[in-house]
Design a protein around this motif. Structure first.
Motif, PDB file in Angstrom:
ATOM      1  N   GLU A 112      18.100  33.142  32.927  1.00  9.76           N
ATOM      2  CA  GLU A 112      18.176  32.853  34.362  1.00  9.76           C
ATOM      3  C   GLU A 112      18.174  31.361  34.668  1.00  9.76           C
ATOM      4  N   GLY A 113      17.985  30.550  33.641  1.00 10.49           N
ATOM      5  CA  GLY A 113      18.006  29.106  33.821  1.00 10.49           C
ATOM      6  C   GLY A 113      18.462  28.414  32.553  1.00 10.49           C
ATOM      7  N   VAL A 114      19.152  27.291  32.725  1.00 12.62           N
ATOM      8  CA  VAL A 114      19.517  26.411  31.608  1.00 12.62           C
ATOM      9  C   VAL A 114      19.091  25.003  31.971  1.00 12.62           C
ATOM     10  N   GLY A 143      22.066  32.268  38.283  1.00 14.57           N
ATOM     11  CA  GLY A 143      21.193  31.433  37.470  1.00 14.57           C
ATOM     12  C   GLY A 143      21.359  29.954  37.773  1.00 14.57           C
ATOM     13  N   LEU A 144      20.338  29.184  37.385  1.00 12.16           N
ATOM     14  CA  LEU A 144      20.281  27.760  37.724  1.00 12.16           C
ATOM     15  C   LEU A 144      20.479  26.884  36.499  1.00 12.16           C
ATOM     16  N   LEU A 145      21.169  25.772  36.708  1.00 14.00           N
ATOM     17  CA  LEU A 145      21.392  24.750  35.685  1.00 14.00           C
ATOM     18  C   LEU A 145      20.829  23.427  36.184  1.00 14.00           C
ATOM     19  N   LEU A 146      19.988  22.771  35.365  1.00 14.76           N
ATOM     20  CA  LEU A 146      19.481  21.438  35.691  1.00 14.76           C
ATOM     21  C   LEU A 146      19.903  20.474  34.598  1.00 14.76           C
ATOM     22  N   LEU A 147      20.642  19.428  35.001  1.00 18.94           N
ATOM     23  CA  LEU A 147      21.110  18.383  34.095  1.00 18.94           C
ATOM     24  C   LEU A 147      20.421  17.069  34.407  1.00 18.94           C
ATOM     25  N   SER A 148      20.196  16.253  33.373  1.00 21.14           N
ATOM     26  CA  SER A 148      19.789  14.862  33.574  1.00 21.14           C
ATOM     27  C   SER A 148      20.553  14.000  32.590  1.00 21.14           C
ATOM     28  N   ARG A 185      34.202  24.581  37.108  1.00 26.63           N
ATOM     29  CA  ARG A 185      33.726  25.723  36.331  1.00 26.63           C
ATOM     30  C   ARG A 185      33.265  26.849  37.245  1.00 26.63           C
ATOM     31  N   GLY A 186      32.899  26.518  38.507  1.00 23.92           N
ATOM     32  CA  GLY A 186      32.461  27.530  39.449  1.00 23.92           C
ATOM     33  C   GLY A 186      31.026  27.370  39.919  1.00 23.92           C
ATOM     34  N   PHE A 187      30.326  26.351  39.400  1.00 24.36           N
ATOM     35  CA  PHE A 187      28.951  26.105  39.841  1.00 24.36           C
ATOM     36  C   PHE A 187      28.928  25.604  41.290  1.00 24.36           C
ATOM     37  N   ARG A 188      27.871  25.947  41.995  1.00 17.24           N
ATOM     38  CA  ARG A 188      27.619  25.411  43.334  1.00 17.24           C
ATOM     39  C   ARG A 188      26.449  24.439  43.245  1.00 17.24           C
ATOM     40  N   VAL A 189      26.682  23.199  43.566  1.00 17.26           N
ATOM     41  CA  VAL A 189      25.672  22.155  43.419  1.00 17.26           C
ATOM     42  C   VAL A 189      24.664  22.230  44.562  1.00 17.26           C
ATOM     43  N   ALA A 190      23.375  22.285  44.204  1.00 19.13           N
ATOM     44  CA  ALA A 190      22.306  22.359  45.200  1.00 19.13           C
ATOM     45  C   ALA A 190      21.622  21.017  45.406  1.00 19.13           C
ATOM     46  N   ILE A 191      21.446  20.256  44.326  1.00 13.88           N
ATOM     47  CA  ILE A 191      20.776  18.951  44.402  1.00 13.88           C
ATOM     48  C   ILE A 191      21.541  17.964  43.545  1.00 13.88           C
ATOM     49  N   LEU A 202      17.298   1.276  31.224  1.00 14.53           N
ATOM     50  CA  LEU A 202      18.256   0.221  31.530  1.00 14.53           C
ATOM     51  C   LEU A 202      19.279   0.634  32.577  1.00 14.53           C
ATOM     52  N   GLN A 203      19.466   1.937  32.773  1.00 13.56           N
ATOM     53  CA  GLN A 203      20.463   2.442  33.711  1.00 13.56           C
ATOM     54  C   GLN A 203      19.807   3.335  34.756  1.00 13.56           C
ATOM     55  N   PRO A 204      20.464   3.494  35.913  1.00 10.77           N
ATOM     56  CA  PRO A 204      20.022   4.532  36.846  1.00 10.77           C
ATOM     57  C   PRO A 204      20.078   5.898  36.159  1.00 10.77           C
ATOM     58  N   GLN A 205      19.253   6.811  36.627  1.00  8.67           N
ATOM     59  CA  GLN A 205      19.160   8.146  36.043  1.00  8.67           C
ATOM     60  C   GLN A 205      19.645   9.173  37.063  1.00  8.67           C
ATOM     61  N   ALA A 206      20.455  10.124  36.600  1.00  2.44           N
ATOM     62  CA  ALA A 206      21.031  11.135  37.485  1.00  2.44           C
ATOM     63  C   ALA A 206      20.480  12.513  37.160  1.00  2.44           C
ATOM     64  N   TYR A 207      20.353  13.339  38.202  1.00  5.19           N
ATOM     65  CA  TYR A 207      19.867  14.711  38.069  1.00  5.19           C
ATOM     66  C   TYR A 207      20.736  15.599  38.952  1.00  5.19           C
ATOM     67  N   ILE A 208      21.196  16.697  38.400  1.00  2.71           N
ATOM     68  CA  ILE A 208      22.011  17.643  39.154  1.00  2.71           C
ATOM     69  C   ILE A 208      21.478  19.046  38.938  1.00  2.71           C
ATOM     70  N   LEU A 209      21.213  19.745  40.031  1.00  2.00           N
ATOM     71  CA  LEU A 209      20.797  21.141  39.996  1.00  2.00           C
ATOM     72  C   LEU A 209      21.915  21.975  40.597  1.00  2.00           C
ATOM     73  N   ALA A 210      22.407  22.945  39.829  1.00  2.00           N
ATOM     74  CA  ALA A 210      23.535  23.747  40.281  1.00  2.00           C
ATOM     75  C   ALA A 210      23.280  25.222  39.990  1.00  2.00           C
ATOM     76  N   ARG A 211      23.980  26.083  40.740  1.00  2.00           N
ATOM     77  CA  ARG A 211      23.786  27.530  40.613  1.00  2.00           C
ATOM     78  C   ARG A 211      25.098  28.195  40.209  1.00  2.00           C
ATOM     79  N   LYS A 212      24.980  29.173  39.314  1.00  2.00           N
ATOM     80  CA  LYS A 212      26.140  29.972  38.942  1.00  2.00           C
ATOM     81  C   LYS A 212      26.471  30.952  40.076  1.00  2.00           C
TER      82      LYS A 212
END
Length: 212
Positions: A112-114, A143-148, A185-191, A202-212
């Motif tokens: 249910e999550g990755v 299900g939810l996907l969280l990337l950083s 791919r079909g994900f819907r981005v929530a955050i 040294l770099q800005p950090q990115a975070y993306i939360l998306a739903r299948k």
């Protein structure tokens, strides 16, 4: 990640596994935003009755244990056998297996999550479509996907890391390009969130939360 990239990454993380574990053991303690994002991810998975989460690129298992503390059943995979050995010894109650994010050994719709916590940064950008297809495949509907990842648009060859001589690549990634790949791919981005670097970053950090 081609065979050469995979072997290079595996060799590097096998070499630094013990130092990496010690250096990053308490990293979350001084990153409140990171903790809140992980908390939100765990709460959202649980709120919809989810229990199983893939920690894709789990390293020594510290994030798996953090999510386990929120009541989730985690399955950690990593290309580095040494990292998996450390994770199994450190958290014997959890599941850890050697595996690649390009070919995840899980059934379709089985989690249910990755979570991919800084684990897509060693994959050549041209292969990210394969990675996201695998994440989509193993996720249950809704299900939810969280990337950083670190923000940028370049390949950086590292020759020294965590006190060791190594040779492997890190890719700085554009949030806009990642968002585009996810949407295709079909994900819907929530955050979608980008924060400035803190501490030794040294770099800005990115975070993306998306739903299948």
């Amino acid at each position: 990640m081609g065979i050469d990239d995979l072997d290079m990454t595996r060799t590097a993380y096998d070499a630094v596994a013990h130092s990496y574990t010690e250096i990053l053991r308490d990293e979350l303690s001084h990153k409140p935003l990171d903790r809140r994002l992980l908390d939100t991810f765990a709460d959202m998975v649980s709120a919809e009755g989810g229990t199983r989460v893939l920690d894709a690129g789990c390293g020594p298992g510290r994030i798996s244990e953090y999510l386990h503390g929120h009541g989730l059943t985690t399955i950690g995979i990593d290309v580095s056998p040494n990292m998996i050995d450390i994770a199994r010894r450190g958290y014997p109650a959890l599941q850890f297996d050697v595996g690649s994010i390009l070919d995840v050994n899980l059934a379709d719709g089985s989690v249910e999550g990755v979570l991919a916590w800084y684990s897509i940064i060693h994959t050549p950008p041209k292969l990210l479509t394969v990675v996201f297809a695998e994440f989509w495949r193993v996720l249950a509907p809704g299900g939810l996907l969280l990337l950083s990842f670190q923000v940028g648009d370049a390949r950086v060859r590292l020759e020294h890391a965590y006190g060791h001589a190594v040779a492997y690549d890190v890719y700085r990634l554009s949030p806009e390009k990642i968002l585009n790949l996810l949407c295709k791919r079909g994900f819907r981005v929530a955050i979608r969130l980008v924060r400035p670097p803190i501490g030794s970053e040294l770099q800005p950090q990115a975070y993306i939360l998306a739903r299948k």
